[in-house]
Design a protein around this motif. Sequence first.
Motif, PDB file in Angstrom:
ATOM      1  N   VAL A  66     115.236 -35.066  86.527  1.00 20.62           N
ATOM      2  CA  VAL A  66     115.482 -36.353  85.882  1.00 20.62           C
ATOM      3  C   VAL A  66     114.770 -37.445  86.672  1.00 20.62           C
ATOM      4  CG1 VAL A  66     117.222 -38.016  85.131  1.00 20.62           C
ATOM      5  CG2 VAL A  66     117.755 -35.563  85.093  1.00 20.62           C
ATOM      6  N   VAL A  67     113.964 -38.226  85.976  1.00 19.50           N
ATOM      7  CA  VAL A  67     113.310 -39.391  86.555  1.00 19.50           C
ATOM      8  C   VAL A  67     114.150 -40.593  86.134  1.00 19.50           C
ATOM      9  CG1 VAL A  67     111.191 -40.747  86.652  1.00 19.50           C
ATOM     10  CG2 VAL A  67     111.081 -38.265  86.281  1.00 19.50           C
ATOM     11  N   LEU A  76     114.693 -37.075  81.076  1.00 16.08           N
ATOM     12  CA  LEU A  76     114.932 -35.672  81.397  1.00 16.08           C
ATOM     13  C   LEU A  76     113.680 -34.862  81.120  1.00 16.08           C
ATOM     14  CD1 LEU A  76     117.002 -33.375  82.083  1.00 16.08           C
ATOM     15  CD2 LEU A  76     117.512 -33.325  79.625  1.00 16.08           C
ATOM     16  N   VAL A  77     113.251 -34.074  82.106  1.00 15.25           N
ATOM     17  CA  VAL A  77     112.019 -33.286  81.972  1.00 15.25           C
ATOM     18  C   VAL A  77     112.170 -31.925  82.649  1.00 15.25           C
ATOM     19  CG1 VAL A  77     110.441 -35.256  81.828  1.00 15.25           C
ATOM     20  CG2 VAL A  77     111.072 -34.382  84.046  1.00 15.25           C
ATOM     21  N   ASP A  78     111.232 -31.049  82.360  1.00 15.16           N
ATOM     22  CA  ASP A  78     111.086 -29.764  83.042  1.00 15.16           C
ATOM     23  C   ASP A  78     112.345 -28.898  82.995  1.00 15.16           C
ATOM     24  OD1 ASP A  78     108.496 -30.485  83.603  1.00 15.16           O
ATOM     25  OD2 ASP A  78     108.894 -31.068  85.670  1.00 15.16           O
ATOM     26  N   VAL A  79     113.064 -28.924  81.891  1.00 13.44           N
ATOM     27  CA  VAL A  79     114.275 -28.111  81.757  1.00 13.44           C
ATOM     28  C   VAL A  79     113.868 -26.706  81.331  1.00 13.44           C
ATOM     29  CG1 VAL A  79     116.485 -27.843  80.588  1.00 13.44           C
ATOM     30  CG2 VAL A  79     115.598 -30.136  81.067  1.00 13.44           C
ATOM     31  N   TYR A  80     114.333 -25.710  82.096  1.00  9.76           N
ATOM     32  CA  TYR A  80     114.086 -24.329  81.677  1.00  9.76           C
ATOM     33  C   TYR A  80     115.126 -23.395  82.260  1.00  9.76           C
ATOM     34  CZ  TYR A  80     112.010 -23.201  86.264  1.00  9.76           C
ATOM     35  OH  TYR A  80     111.800 -23.008  87.609  1.00  9.76           O
ATOM     36  N   VAL A  81     115.270 -22.272  81.594  1.00 13.74           N
ATOM     37  CA  VAL A  81     116.007 -21.105  82.085  1.00 13.74           C
ATOM     38  C   VAL A  81     115.032 -19.944  81.941  1.00 13.74           C
ATOM     39  CG1 VAL A  81     117.964 -19.561  81.708  1.00 13.74           C
ATOM     40  CG2 VAL A  81     118.256 -22.018  81.365  1.00 13.74           C
ATOM     41  N   LEU A  82     114.890 -19.135  82.977  1.00 11.46           N
ATOM     42  CA  LEU A  82     113.983 -17.993  82.898  1.00 11.46           C
ATOM     43  C   LEU A  82     114.349 -17.116  81.707  1.00 11.46           C
ATOM     44  CD1 LEU A  82     113.688 -16.940  86.658  1.00 11.46           C
ATOM     45  CD2 LEU A  82     112.083 -18.316  85.302  1.00 11.46           C
ATOM     46  N   ALA A  83     113.334 -16.567  81.052  1.00 13.37           N
ATOM     47  CA  ALA A  83     113.520 -15.816  79.806  1.00 13.37           C
ATOM     48  C   ALA A  83     114.583 -14.731  79.911  1.00 13.37           C
ATOM     49  CB  ALA A  83     112.185 -15.214  79.358  1.00 13.37           C
ATOM     50  N   GLU A  84     114.602 -14.007  81.008  1.00 10.38           N
ATOM     51  CA  GLU A  84     115.544 -12.887  81.138  1.00 10.38           C
ATOM     52  C   GLU A  84     116.989 -13.341  81.359  1.00 10.38           C
ATOM     53  OE1 GLU A  84     113.301 -12.946  85.195  1.00 10.38           O
ATOM     54  OE2 GLU A  84     112.915 -13.565  83.121  1.00 10.38           O
ATOM     55  N   TYR A  85     117.203 -14.651  81.536  1.00 16.38           N
ATOM     56  CA  TYR A  85     118.548 -15.185  81.744  1.00 16.38           C
ATOM     57  C   TYR A  85     119.017 -16.064  80.584  1.00 16.38           C
ATOM     58  CZ  TYR A  85     118.161 -13.412  86.452  1.00 16.38           C
ATOM     59  OH  TYR A  85     118.021 -12.585  87.530  1.00 16.38           O
ATOM     60  N   ARG A 108     121.640 -47.317  80.022  1.00 10.38           N
ATOM     61  CA  ARG A 108     121.375 -47.888  78.700  1.00 10.38           C
ATOM     62  C   ARG A 108     120.553 -46.928  77.861  1.00 10.38           C
ATOM     63  NH1 ARG A 108     117.401 -51.933  76.597  1.00 10.38           N
ATOM     64  NH2 ARG A 108     118.421 -52.795  74.740  1.00 10.38           N
ATOM     65  N   ARG A 109     119.595 -46.248  78.455  1.00 14.68           N
ATOM     66  CA  ARG A 109     118.733 -45.329  77.714  1.00 14.68           C
ATOM     67  C   ARG A 109     118.492 -44.083  78.552  1.00 14.68           C
ATOM     68  NH1 ARG A 109     114.221 -48.136  74.895  1.00 14.68           N
ATOM     69  NH2 ARG A 109     115.772 -48.168  73.254  1.00 14.68           N
ATOM     70  N   PHE A 110     118.660 -42.921  77.911  1.00 12.72           N
ATOM     71  CA  PHE A 110     118.404 -41.610  78.532  1.00 12.72           C
ATOM     72  C   PHE A 110     117.541 -40.865  77.521  1.00 12.72           C
ATOM     73  CE2 PHE A 110     120.892 -38.522  81.479  1.00 12.72           C
ATOM     74  CZ  PHE A 110     119.761 -37.782  81.714  1.00 12.72           C
ATOM     75  N   MET A 111     116.325 -40.544  77.902  1.00 11.76           N
ATOM     76  CA  MET A 111     115.358 -39.980  76.961  1.00 11.76           C
ATOM     77  C   MET A 111     114.919 -38.586  77.369  1.00 11.76           C
ATOM     78  SD  MET A 111     112.988 -43.323  76.258  1.00 11.76           S
ATOM     79  CE  MET A 111     112.154 -42.572  74.868  1.00 11.76           C
ATOM     80  N   LEU A 112     114.339 -37.881  76.422  1.00 10.15           N
ATOM     81  CA  LEU A 112     113.686 -36.610  76.668  1.00 10.15           C
ATOM     82  C   LEU A 112     112.737 -36.336  75.525  1.00 10.15           C
ATOM     83  CD1 LEU A 112     114.883 -34.142  74.667  1.00 10.15           C
ATOM     84  CD2 LEU A 112     116.858 -34.491  76.083  1.00 10.15           C
ATOM     85  N   ALA A 113     111.868 -35.372  75.729  1.00 16.81           N
ATOM     86  CA  ALA A 113     110.985 -34.890  74.666  1.00 16.81           C
ATOM     87  C   ALA A 113     111.168 -33.379  74.598  1.00 16.81           C
ATOM     88  CB  ALA A 113     109.529 -35.239  74.967  1.00 16.81           C
ATOM     89  N   THR A 114     111.354 -32.863  73.394  1.00 15.50           N
ATOM     90  CA  THR A 114     111.508 -31.423  73.229  1.00 15.50           C
ATOM     91  C   THR A 114     110.925 -30.996  71.890  1.00 15.50           C
ATOM     92  OG1 THR A 114     113.038 -29.552  73.286  1.00 15.50           O
ATOM     93  CG2 THR A 114     113.831 -31.553  72.217  1.00 15.50           C
ATOM     94  N   SER A 115     110.390 -29.800  71.855  1.00 22.25           N
ATOM     95  CA  SER A 115     109.891 -29.255  70.590  1.00 22.25           C
ATOM     96  C   SER A 115     110.758 -28.106  70.104  1.00 22.25           C
ATOM     97  CB  SER A 115     108.434 -28.792  70.756  1.00 22.25           C
ATOM     98  OG  SER A 115     108.360 -27.778  71.737  1.00 22.25           O
ATOM     99  N   THR A 116     111.690 -27.644  70.951  1.00 23.70           N
ATOM    100  CA  THR A 116     112.412 -26.424  70.586  1.00 23.70           C
ATOM    101  C   THR A 116     113.921 -26.466  70.750  1.00 23.70           C
ATOM    102  OG1 THR A 116     112.147 -25.545  72.822  1.00 23.70           O
ATOM    103  CG2 THR A 116     110.441 -24.969  71.217  1.00 23.70           C
ATOM    104  N   ALA A 117     114.478 -27.396  71.497  1.00 22.06           N
ATOM    105  CA  ALA A 117     115.892 -27.290  71.882  1.00 22.06           C
ATOM    106  C   ALA A 117     116.740 -28.452  71.377  1.00 22.06           C
ATOM    107  CB  ALA A 117     115.996 -27.163  73.395  1.00 22.06           C
ATOM    108  N   HIS A 118     116.476 -28.928  70.188  1.00 21.06           N
ATOM    109  CA  HIS A 118     117.212 -30.075  69.651  1.00 21.06           C
ATOM    110  C   HIS A 118     118.716 -29.839  69.612  1.00 21.06           C
ATOM    111  CE1 HIS A 118     113.085 -30.832  68.357  1.00 21.06           C
ATOM    112  NE2 HIS A 118     113.427 -32.115  68.404  1.00 21.06           N
ATOM    113  N   ASP A 119     119.147 -28.647  69.223  1.00 22.77           N
ATOM    114  CA  ASP A 119     120.582 -28.355  69.142  1.00 22.77           C
ATOM    115  C   ASP A 119     121.261 -28.449  70.504  1.00 22.77           C
ATOM    116  OD1 ASP A 119     120.400 -28.004  66.415  1.00 22.77           O
ATOM    117  OD2 ASP A 119     120.341 -25.810  66.514  1.00 22.77           O
ATOM    118  N   LEU A 120     120.596 -27.947  71.541  1.00 19.54           N
ATOM    119  CA  LEU A 120     121.162 -28.023  72.889  1.00 19.54           C
ATOM    120  C   LEU A 120     121.383 -29.484  73.273  1.00 19.54           C
ATOM    121  CD1 LEU A 120     121.915 -26.962  75.743  1.00 19.54           C
ATOM    122  CD2 LEU A 120     119.463 -27.116  76.286  1.00 19.54           C
ATOM    123  N   TYR A 121     120.368 -30.304  73.141  1.00 16.87           N
ATOM    124  CA  TYR A 121     120.457 -31.685  73.599  1.00 16.87           C
ATOM    125  C   TYR A 121     121.381 -32.527  72.716  1.00 16.87           C
ATOM    126  CZ  TYR A 121     116.731 -30.049  76.550  1.00 16.87           C
ATOM    127  OH  TYR A 121     115.998 -29.327  77.446  1.00 16.87           O
TER     128      TYR A 121
END
Length: 146
Positions: A66-67, A76-85, A108-121
């Motif tokens: 988080v920056v 929020l950036v660089d969020v990942y879980v290794l594939a096998e987990y 006041r503002r908390f942002m992120l960019a995602t192409s795949t995990a909209h439901d999670l966020y």
Amino acid sequence: MSHLNTQDLHVSTDKAELDVPAIHHFLSTQSTWAIGIPPATVQRAIDHSLCVGGYIDDRQVAFARVVSDCATFAYLVDVYVLAEYRGRGYSKRLMAAVMAHPDLQGLRRFMLATSTAHDLYARYGFTAPFRPGTLMERYVPDIYQP
């Protein structure tokens, strides 16, 4: 908040616990957003961010960064879980730790960019921008490519 133990996943904001070479490996070879990122860039980003690592035993299996100015804004950036987990709820635990962090309350503002995990966020209150016409960006998607 230094440690939050949840079942077999240990979540920590202690940068000394981060496996920076493993983070670099994932981002530079497996992410969809930072292929080819140099190790020094990853280190500099970690140095200037709030980081959350997720660990099973002594292996880092998840990461989020988080920056923020810790007062009004966060990204929020660089969020990942290794594939096998994946599929074990670890991304939810990682996000719960991010959202509970004391330095990230009352923003006041908390942002992120995602192409795949909209439901999670969406579980944590993230939505499409309220006023997208007010947002602008300078985006160089292939900056790390030769």
